[in-house]
Design an enzyme around this catalytic site. Structure first.
Site, PDB file in Angstrom:
ATOM      1  N   GLU A   1       0.867  -1.163   0.000  1.00  0.00           N
ATOM      2  CA  GLU A   1       0.000   0.000   0.000  1.00  0.00           C
ATOM      3  C   GLU A   1       0.917   1.230   0.000  1.00  0.00           C
ATOM      4  OE1 GLU A   1      -2.736   0.315   3.287  1.00  0.00           O
ATOM      5  OE2 GLU A   1      -3.483   2.230   2.526  1.00  0.00           O
TER       6      GLU A   1
ATOM      7  N   ARG B   1       5.371 -12.839   9.610  1.00  0.00           N
ATOM      8  CA  ARG B   1       6.057 -11.607   9.258  1.00  0.00           C
ATOM      9  C   ARG B   1       7.413 -11.571   9.923  1.00  0.00           C
ATOM     10  NH1 ARG B   1       2.971  -7.456   9.603  1.00  0.00           N
ATOM     11  NH2 ARG B   1       4.481  -5.866  10.126  1.00  0.00           N
TER      12      ARG B   1
ATOM     13  N   LYS C   1       4.930   0.540   9.285  1.00  0.00           N
ATOM     14  CA  LYS C   1       4.989   1.803   8.548  1.00  0.00           C
ATOM     15  C   LYS C   1       4.427   2.954   9.365  1.00  0.00           C
ATOM     16  CE  LYS C   1       3.109   0.156   4.778  1.00  0.00           C
ATOM     17  NZ  LYS C   1       2.594  -0.021   3.401  1.00  0.00           N
TER      18      LYS C   1
HETATM   19  P1  ATP Z   1       3.226  -2.435   8.107  1.00  0.00           P
HETATM   20  O1  ATP Z   1       2.728  -3.538   8.992  1.00  0.00           O
HETATM   21  O2  ATP Z   1       4.683  -2.169   8.225  1.00  0.00           O
HETATM   22  O3  ATP Z   1       2.433  -1.196   8.208  1.00  0.00           O
HETATM   23  P2  ATP Z   1       1.786  -3.378   5.889  1.00  0.00           P
HETATM   24  O4  ATP Z   1       1.502  -4.809   6.006  1.00  0.00           O
HETATM   25  O5  ATP Z   1       0.688  -2.454   6.196  1.00  0.00           O
HETATM   26  O6  ATP Z   1       3.103  -3.016   6.673  1.00  0.00           O
HETATM   27  P3  ATP Z   1       1.774  -3.394   3.063  1.00  0.00           P
HETATM   28  O7  ATP Z   1       2.123  -2.290   2.165  1.00  0.00           O
HETATM   29  O8  ATP Z   1       0.365  -3.819   3.142  1.00  0.00           O
HETATM   30  O9  ATP Z   1       2.316  -2.996   4.488  1.00  0.00           O
HETATM   31  O10 ATP Z   1       2.706  -4.644   2.796  1.00  0.00           O
HETATM   32  C1  ATP Z   1       2.989  -5.169   1.548  1.00  0.00           C
HETATM   33  C2  ATP Z   1       3.337  -6.615   1.705  1.00  0.00           C
HETATM   34  O11 ATP Z   1       4.450  -6.769   2.558  1.00  0.00           O
HETATM   35  C3  ATP Z   1       2.198  -7.377   2.311  1.00  0.00           C
HETATM   36  O12 ATP Z   1       2.019  -8.572   1.589  1.00  0.00           O
HETATM   37  C4  ATP Z   1       2.651  -7.632   3.714  1.00  0.00           C
HETATM   38  O13 ATP Z   1       2.108  -8.812   4.200  1.00  0.00           O
HETATM   39  C5  ATP Z   1       4.160  -7.698   3.569  1.00  0.00           C
HETATM   40  N1  ATP Z   1       4.812  -7.332   4.816  1.00  0.00           N
HETATM   41  C6  ATP Z   1       4.633  -6.206   5.537  1.00  0.00           C
HETATM   42  N2  ATP Z   1       5.359  -6.229   6.663  1.00  0.00           N
HETATM   43  C7  ATP Z   1       6.042  -7.395   6.664  1.00  0.00           C
HETATM   44  C8  ATP Z   1       6.967  -8.019   7.569  1.00  0.00           C
HETATM   45  N3  ATP Z   1       7.351  -7.432   8.704  1.00  0.00           N
HETATM   46  N4  ATP Z   1       7.452  -9.233   7.226  1.00  0.00           N
HETATM   47  C9  ATP Z   1       7.083  -9.823   6.091  1.00  0.00           C
HETATM   48  N5  ATP Z   1       6.224  -9.309   5.202  1.00  0.00           N
HETATM   49  C10 ATP Z   1       5.695  -8.104   5.474  1.00  0.00           C
HETATM   50 MG    MG Z   2      -1.007  -4.008   4.984  1.00  0.00          MG
END
Ligand code: ATP
Ligand code: MG
Length: 574
Positions: A37, A263, A273
């Site tokens: 996102e 994760r 984020k």
């Molecule tokens: P955050 O939790 O940091 O805000 P998010 O999941 O909201 O991250 P996205 O932009 O939705 O961020 O993430 C893009 C992809 O990266 C998704 O498929 C998510 O599952 C993966 N992702 C995010 N954080 C991690 C992590 N710590 N380890 C592995 N994969 C991750």
């Molecule tokens: Mg997300």
């Protein structure tokens, strides 16, 4: 490699893919995607997902799309879109012509929603958010059905069309899936599919005033792109029945399969984020690319290499249960790569003047020094020695213990690559600080070995005072003092106040004059450094310390091999 790591070379996701290929599912295709996102910069956790998705595609001869999940106009921005593309490329992956945006599918998604209303599987609810929330119930109590749940399809169709046309204010109506208000899975209690949001979107502008919810948009975008394996993190496990419900009810043949993995969590690091954005917004760091940030752009500016990040993601493997990885493993992977690839150089961070009394005033000796101790292909450079040199302040002690192998009155040391010198005297200023050493050299020790074979254990780095180039050096330490900053009431209270130390007046060897920004080297005995990509110029060098030379992970591993400690990554809930 430990037993754990070996087992994970065929991790559970590969097993799923192998089974699907064996059974001929999806006509033998493997199609993944990385779906960020655009509401922040990517961090090292995202790198794990990127390596996994692009890595699987490469391994199975499939494809991996880059798709921006841009369904929330209020938090998203093109700045983030651009940084994300730059970071994925820098990590070494290529989406070729497969760049997509969920917002490209807004028209399709709208059409799917209309289809669900026509089928009696969705309805417009005209209650407020608060009313809807109050009726959801909880784990122990069934939800209550909305009074609008059985509204005729043509009435919902009419309202939904007018929602799109902009006839209503934010929050006046929502579109909900008609599933099961008594489901044990809260996600299935008539989840919201669309909200009214009079907000401009970074790509579609004012074209839309209704926006799809993540759950509805995500699976459908996967299905439109014919993704076969939709890999996401564990928090979406409970959303899987909904994911499956949407793609089934809309009627895709070869629907994608959602697979959840753990994760990445790292000690001494915050990977969210939203939290990272707080650090940036509150000026607790100097932007998303501050070298202390776990963002990809911060790691890059710190001097990390894409190879080291990929190696790290490989080593940690893919698990089904949450765990916390020791940040020293990431640093270990970095050092392994930098050790092989960084040219060596000498620089003095806190200079102390040394006069070699028996060295002729005007003489300069240029030594040919190897750029890498084990890799002759990296060539040599010339390093000058003259009567006045600079050494590290820490390398002198007025009174030293027996096992002090550096400078002290009457002790002899080796100047790396050059010669042997013996300290004869020192000069103090009025405040009592030692400001100069008086030494002599052994003219027969050129190259650094004693003519009579006498043993000299200490070897120091140094620069010629007249030839050295001034530089600023930034020393970085962990941003958080606590192993798990998120356990603190306020994660910001665990910030390390000494995470950045700026040293002015450093001196580096003349071969580094004019070094381009973003170049890496190892300063002997000090660590790995790189010239700052933003602030360093050829005539005003600024070095960031990427990593010290001390490898704590190597020690942990050694202990593990000897059986004196347990697994390095503390597992939670497995
Ligand atoms: P955050 O939790 O940091 O805000 P998010 O999941 O909201 O991250 P996205 O932009 O939705 O961020 O993430 C893009 C992809 O990266 C998704 O498929 C998510 O599952 C993966 N992702 C995010 N954080 C991690 C992590 N710590 N380890 C592995 N994969 C991750
Ligand atoms: Mg997300």
């Amino acid at each position: 490699m430990s037993e754990n790591e070996k087992q994970e070379s065929v991790h559970f996701i590969k097993e799923i893919v192998n089974d699907d290929l064996a059974s001929g599912k999806n006509d033998g295709r493997v199609a993944t995607r990385f779906p960020p996102e655009p509401n922040g910069y990517l961090h090292i956790g995202h790198a794990k997902s990127i390596c996994l998705n692009f890595g699987l595609a490469a391994e199975y001869g499939g494809t991996c799309n880059l798709r921006f999940d841009d369904t929330n106009p209020s938090t998203e921005d093109v700045e983030y879109v651009e940084s994300i593309m730059q970071d994925v490329r820098w990590l070494g992956f290529d989406w070729e012509d497969r760049l997509h945006y969920a917002s490209d599918y807004f028209e399709d998604l709208y059409r799917f929603a209309v289809g669900l209303i026509e089928k009696g599987k969705a309805y417009v609810d005209s209650q407020s958010d608060e009313e809807i929330a109050a009726q959801r119930g909880d784990f122990y109590h069934k939800g209550k059905e909305s009074p609008h749940r059985d509204r005729p399809a043509r009435e919902s169709l009419d309202l939904f069309g007018r929602m799109r046309a902009g006839e209503f204010e934010d929050g006046e109506h929502v579109l909900r899936a008609k599933i099961d208000m008594s489901s044990g899975n809260m996600n299935m209690r008539d989840p919201i599919m669309y909200r009214i949001r009079h907000a401009a979107h970074h790509r579609t502008g004012d074209e839309w005033c209704i926006y799809p919810m993540y759950d509805f948009a995500h699976g459908e975008s996967d299905a439109i792109e014919k993704i076969t394996h939709s890999i996401c993190t564990l928090e979406f496990e409970g959303h899987r029945p909904l994911y499956d419900w949407y793609v089934r009810e809309i009627g895709f043949d070869q629907p994608p399969r959602q697979i959840e993995f753990a994760r990445l969590n790292l000690t001494y690091t915050v990977l969210s984020k939203r939290k990272l954005l707080q650090l940036v917004d509150e000026d607790l760091v100097q932007g998303w690319d501050d070298p202390r940030m776990p963002s990809i752009s911060g790691l890059r500016r710190r001097g990390y290499t894409p190879e080291s990040i990929r190696a790290f993601c490989d080593r940690i493997g893919v698990a089904k249960r949450d765990n916390v990885v020791d940040v020293s493993l990431l640093e270990h992977c970095l050092r392994e790569h930098l050790n092989d690839t960084s040219p060596r150089a000498m620089g003095v961070l806190r200079p102390l003047k040394v006069v070699i009394e028996n060295f002729p005033e005007d003489e300069v000796i240029w030594f040919d020094c190897p750029n890498h101790p084990e890799d002759p292909s990296m060539g040599t450079r010339k390093v000058p020695l003259s009567r006045e040199i600079l050494v590290e302040r820490d390398d002198f002690r007025e009174e030293a213990p027996k096992k002090w192998f550096r400078l002290s009155p009457d002790r002899e040391v080796r100047l790396r690559y050059a010669c042997l010198i013996t300290c004869r005297d020192f000069v103090k200023d009025d405040s009592g600080e030692v400001v100069e050493l008086r030494c002599t050299w052994d003219p027969d020790s050129r190259g650094g070995s004693a003519p009579d074979g006498r043993k000299v254990r200490g070897t120091l780095h140094w620069v010629s005072a007249a030839h050295a180039v001034p530089a600023t050096v930034r020393l970085y330490d962990r941003l958080f003092l606590q192993e798990n900053p998120m356990e603190a009431e306020d994660f910001k209270s665990t910030i390390n106040p000494d995470s950045l130390e700026v040293l002015e007046g450093c001196r580096v060897e003349p071969s580094l004059a004019g070094t381009e920004a973003g170049s890496r080297c190892q300063f002997e005995r000090l660590g790995y450094f790189c010239t700052d990509a933003k602030d360093s110029r050829g005539d005003a060098l600024v070095f960031n310390r990427t990593a010290s030379l001390r490898d704590t992970w190597a020690k942990i591993e050694k202990k593990m091999r000897s059986g004196s400690t347990s697994a390095p990554s503390s597992s939670r809930g497995s």
